[in-house]
Design an enzyme around this catalytic site. Structure first.
Site, mmCIF file in Angstrom:
data_model
loop_
_atom_site.group_PDB
_atom_site.id
_atom_site.type_symbol
_atom_site.label_atom_id
_atom_site.label_comp_id
_atom_site.label_asym_id
_atom_site.label_seq_id
_atom_site.Cartn_x
_atom_site.Cartn_y
_atom_site.Cartn_z
ATOM 1 N N GLU A 294 14.101 -45.553 17.353
ATOM 2 C CA GLU A 294 13.030 -44.478 17.232
ATOM 3 C C GLU A 294 12.632 -43.280 18.021
ATOM 4 O O GLU A 294 11.666 -42.688 18.071
ATOM 5 C CB GLU A 294 11.735 -45.433 16.964
ATOM 6 C CG GLU A 294 11.122 -45.730 18.432
ATOM 7 C CD GLU A 294 11.555 -47.284 18.601
ATOM 8 O OE1 GLU A 294 12.545 -47.789 18.189
ATOM 9 O OE2 GLU A 294 10.654 -47.971 19.372
ATOM 10 N N GLU A 328 11.499 -47.592 11.618
ATOM 11 C CA GLU A 328 11.650 -46.496 12.651
ATOM 12 C C GLU A 328 10.623 -45.358 12.663
ATOM 13 O O GLU A 328 10.263 -44.896 13.648
ATOM 14 C CB GLU A 328 13.000 -45.879 12.865
ATOM 15 C CG GLU A 328 14.183 -46.845 12.970
ATOM 16 C CD GLU A 328 14.022 -47.845 14.121
ATOM 17 O OE1 GLU A 328 13.421 -47.593 15.022
ATOM 18 O OE2 GLU A 328 14.339 -48.970 13.812
HETATM 19 ZN ZN LIG Z 1 11.421 -51.478 16.481
#
Ligand SMILES: [Zn+2]
Length: 923
Positions: A294, A328
């Protein structure tokens, strides 16, 4: 390379950082084998630190240090590195540190004297070799493109830094590289400047306006194509959405893009969270240890969770892509804007974000199906982890290698703990709690306690006992006893809890467990579910309102079990009701309640709770299979109870709207799940008994499976809508049953589906049936599939995994042969998972062969992977950790291989931790 006895890190030793970094300007002169990094840090002493140590210690590994410059403001240094062309003068500058002013160790850089009273600027130049980085942590090369993975501790392989999540800072990143080799240059935030340089080179500067820890840093450079779209937020801001892929994958991004837009909208609607930068980028890379990452504004994804076209990806691939893209994206608020204080708090961001992505997928598709699939995985894999030598709480209190704690416990059980809070406070209360959490902690690095505190404060409730879920490992056992009193017309439920010891935790305290219960009359209608006043021992348990339903709103109650044992009494029951308990799987526990086969068959027909209805069928099948296992073990003939056949027939004869749910009702518990229920696992008996039930059902209900197959078979290319998905799912469930009959007609049917399929779901389903049968055209189908898809790496992963998990006798020989296949590559984690991972984790029958060949094979691969990619090697050890569950012969064989792994030269921390804990004495 590493210590023989790596160090354990404890939560109780946490102290605040001694120094703070206010900003960092990074410059990268990119090269596949020799990338030069310059990092200009503005630092100061942290006033909150109590430490007496005045030296500055930065983490760093596997890099060549070129130069350190310390500017305390008293001496103009000329170390201003804004312009890329002025970077690499190579001349010593004023304020460069001499060797006696710092100490460089294997994993740190210690600068003896730095200013204590004012800000200072430290500039470090170093070089790294991305091509040699097969561990895929830090900056590395993935099929010709440079990319990064910094969570958890990869940034320290790029440059020296305070590599810990509670050091948040502002990043400015300049990338310099050859225009042909690296036409695309990406990093976090917004692109603020770019330019040309002599010698066919160019540069781009990125600025991230949000403070972030270095684990969220990312850079990507290479020859990439970009697919673009746009999203307008609820406040009217336009966001550019970009997905970067290799050229031949441009036509496989539509679903990922749509998923991203769905996720952005959902987070606004459900959590009121809007995206904050002007640009959101996703890059798909083929070599990746995890699913996706992310990084702020620049997610890096495993190709597996981006690329999809109906002919190359199955329906479940489509669903996983939407789930991971959502996951994400949701991290932007739960992980990035508010991050973890330390890695022990990993579940703060992961548990909450998994809960969010589960709800997102449930809202997008079928809530019932999503819940069942999640619970199924939890009970099969996480419960095993929680019962084994690596059991740990969702907030661990010690680790050797943090990469080993990206576990099902931290993620999936962590999500269950968040879900229980949701159940306790309700949807509106949960939203109030999350609003308060965002309001209190935006821009901070916090702990799991801070999250629970916000939920408590917003709802004015006491979660002090509930907090034990964060600290206690192991799966609690919930035992339920019932007593009906016809004269008083009351039902008494006695609930008790008990949690077995886990390593380091011999004694457990009672947990706060929400238990949702409903009652049914004998005719299947809903019985009143009213708790007697004072009819339970806990003063706190409220009766919750009914759930919305189409006909009669089913009444149900939420019981709160807080003591070792508690009694709950329900009144106004004119007849003895059938109890439906732990509805929706309201807590991650093992339920023990005596049930007859008839009672389970009744619940399978009538329970209005979709989870418990499915669960009744699973328990029914589980009881029958466990009886057959005993028969098989003692050489008796096996017979399937007519109750089972009648129950499945009943399911088959009802009309169903949700065909995916329907097919789950027809599915038997997996061999791995059945193994979890046994004292001593007997893989052969489990396989034989389960197959026998499948065959019996296929024989006795053949006409129904045939009809259902025909009615749902369409000559359609893959559409990702619930109607088409459901049709494919039920049809392929029927095909799988019919294949047990092993006759010519069925062989024709599967081959026909394989040859004519217009989508990957149907093609894979047919090939699965063919590979798991003595089908005469097996090799021909496998060859033609390979030939058709050899240019599609993700499809070839499926081809490997399918053969590796085959139940046919040749499976192990096939796996060995495939290790030599030109398309196999030990350096590619997806390939390792699809061959070695699938064999060791999804083929219990052959992996646990009594002669130990499976164990020896796996140990060989782990030893080879230990040097190449410690993270992946350590994941593979997972298949050996449950060795105490097997018979003595297998125990000895697995133990020998674990001991052999422990003697690996230069054993990594990752592998050492999992192997040594597996061998340690149990608590
Ligand atoms: Zn995660």
């Amino acid at each position: 390379m590493r210590d023989a006895n790596p160090q354990t890190i404890y939560l109780k030793d946490y102290t605040v950082p001694e120094y703070l970094i206010h900003s960092v300007a990074l410059n990268f002169d990119l090269d596949d084998e020799n990338t030069r990094v310059s990092s200009r840090l503005t630092l100061s002493r942290n006033p909150a630190s109590q430490s007496k140590d005045t030296a500055l210690t930065l983490s760093g590994e596997n890099m060549k240090l070129i130069r350190i410059n310390l500017d305390d403001g008293t001496n103009p240094s000329g170390a201003d590195l804004h312009l890329p062309e002025g970077l690499w003068a190579g001349q010593p500058r004023v304020n460069d540190l001499s060797k006696d002013q710092y100490l460089q160790t294997q994993d740190a850089l210690i600068i003896n004297q730095v200013p204590q009273q004012q800000r200072f600027v430290l500039t470090i130049e170093n070089s790294i070799n991305p091509k040699a980085n097969t561990a895929l942590e830090g900056l590395y090369l993935s099929s010709g493109m440079l990319c990064t993975q910094c969570e958890a501790e990869g940034f320290r392989k790029i440059t020296y830094f305070l590599d810990r999540p509670d050091v948040m800072t502002l990043f400015t990143t300049t990338l310099v590289g050859d225009k042909d080799r690296y036409p695309v240059l990406l990093s976090n935030g917004n692109k603020v400047a770019q330019g040309e340089l002599p010698d066919n080179r160019h540069w781009v500067t990125w600025e991230d306006p949000f403070n972030k820890p270095c684990y969220l840093f990312a850079l990507v450079a290479g020859q990439l194509e970009c697919v673009e779209d746009r999203f307008t937020t609820q406040s009217g801001r336009d966001i550019d959405l970009q997905i970067f892929v290799e050229k031949h994958d441009v036509d496989k991004c539509d679903h990922a893009m749509q998923s991203l837009k769905n996720a952005m909208l959902w987070d606004e609607q459900v959590y009121g969270r809007e995206y904050d930068l002007d640009l959101y980028m996703i890059v798909a890379v083929s070599h990746f240890n995890m699913g996706a990452m992310e990084n702020k504004g620049l997610n890096v994804f495993n190709t597996k969770f981006v690329l999809a076209r109906p002919d190359t990806a199955t329906d479940s691939d489509y669903e996983h892509i939407e789930g991971v893209i959502g996951h994400e994206y949701f991290h932007n608020w739960t992980g990035n804007r508010i991050t973890c204080r330390d890695w022990f708090q990993l579940s703060l961001k992961e548990g909450f974000t998994v809960f969010r992505d589960q709800e997102f997928t449930g809202d997008r598709a079928s809530k019932a199906v999503k819940r069942i699939e999640d619970v199924n995985m939890l009970r099969t894999r996480q419960f095993a982890e929680d019962a084994g030598p690596l059991a740990h709480p969702i907030r661990p209190d010690a680790y050797i290698e943090i990469n080993n704690f990206y576990t099902l416990t931290v993620y999936e059980k962590g999500a269950e703990v968040v879900r229980m809070i949701h159940t306790l406070v309700g949807t509106d209360g949960f939203r109030k709690g999350s609003d308060l959490y965002f309001e209190r902690h935006d821009g901070q690095a916090v702990t799991c306690d801070d999250f629970v505190n916000a939920m408590e404060a917003a709802n004015n409730i006491d979660l002090s006992q509930f907090r034990r879920w964060y600290a206690q490992a192991g799966t609690p056992v919930l035992t339920v006893q019932q007593h009906y009193d016809p004269s008083a017309q009351t039902l008494t439920l006695t609930l008790s809890q008990n949690c077995p010891p886990t390593p380091g935790q011999a004694l457990k305290e009672p947990l706060h467990i929400p238990v949702t219960v409903g009652l049914l009359n004998k005719d299947g209608s809903v019985a009143p579910c009213k708790l007697q006043a004072g009819g339970e021992t806990s003063p706190k348990a409220p009766t919750v309102g009914s759930r919305p339903g189409r006909i009669n709103p089913p009444l149900q109650s939420l019981l709160q079990l807080t003591q070792s044992e508690q009694v709950f009494t329900f009144e106004n029951l004119v007849e003895q009701p059938v109890v439906s308990i732990l509805r929706g799987f309201s807590a991650p526990v093992k339920l023990v309640m005596e049930r007859s086969l008839d009672e389970l068959a009744f619940l399978l027909s009538y329970d209005s709770d979709t989870f418990n209805r499915w669960e009744a069928g699973q328990q029914l099948a589980g009881q029958i299979i466990s009886g057959l296992i005993a028969d098989w073990q003692s050489g008796r003939d096996m017979h399937v109870s007519p109750i089972m056949v009648a129950a499945i027939q009943q399911v088959l004869e009802q009309p169903w709207d949700d065909l995916s749910y329907f097919s789950l009702l027809l599915s038997l518990p997996s061999e791995t799940y059945l193994a979890e229920q046994m004292q001593v696992v007997d893989v052969e008996a489990i396989h034989a008994a389960r197959e026998f039930v499948l065959l019996t059902l296929a024989e006795q209900l053949e006409a129904k499976f045939q009809a259902l197959y025909r009615n749902n078979h369409r000559d359609e290319s893959g559409q990702f809508d619930s109607g088409a998905i459901g049709r494919r799912r039920i049809k392929n469930t029927c095909l799988s049953y019919l294949s047990k009959l092993e006759n010519k007609h069925i062989y024709q049917l599967s081959q026909q589906q394989f040859n004519q399929a217009k989508n990957m779901t149907d093609q894979m389903a047919a090939l699965t049936v063919i590979v798991n049968n003595p089908h005469p055209a097996k090799q021909q189908c496998l060859d033609s599939f390979y030939h058709q898809w050899q240019a599609e790496a993700l499809v070839i992963d499926k081809w490997f995994a399918l053969q590796a998990s085959s139940s046919m006798p040749e499976a192990f020989a096939t796996v060995q042969a495939l290790m030599q296949h030109p398309a196999f590559d030990l350096k590619n984690p997806n390939r390792v998972r699809s061959l070695i991972g699938a064999f060791s984790q999804s083929n219990p029958l052959h992996f646990h062969a009594a002669n130990g060949q499976g164990y020896r094979f796996l140990a060989d691969q782990i030893i080879a992977l230990n040097t190449l990619n410690p993270q992946i090697a350590s994941r593979m050890v997972g298949a050996l950790t449950s060795w105490r569950r097997f018979d003595e012969g297998r125990q000895a064989l697995i133990k020998t291989q674990l001991e052999r792994i422990m003697t690996t030269e230069a054993i990594s921390k990752d592998v050492y931790e999992v192997a040594s804990k597996s061998l340690a004495q149990q608590a």
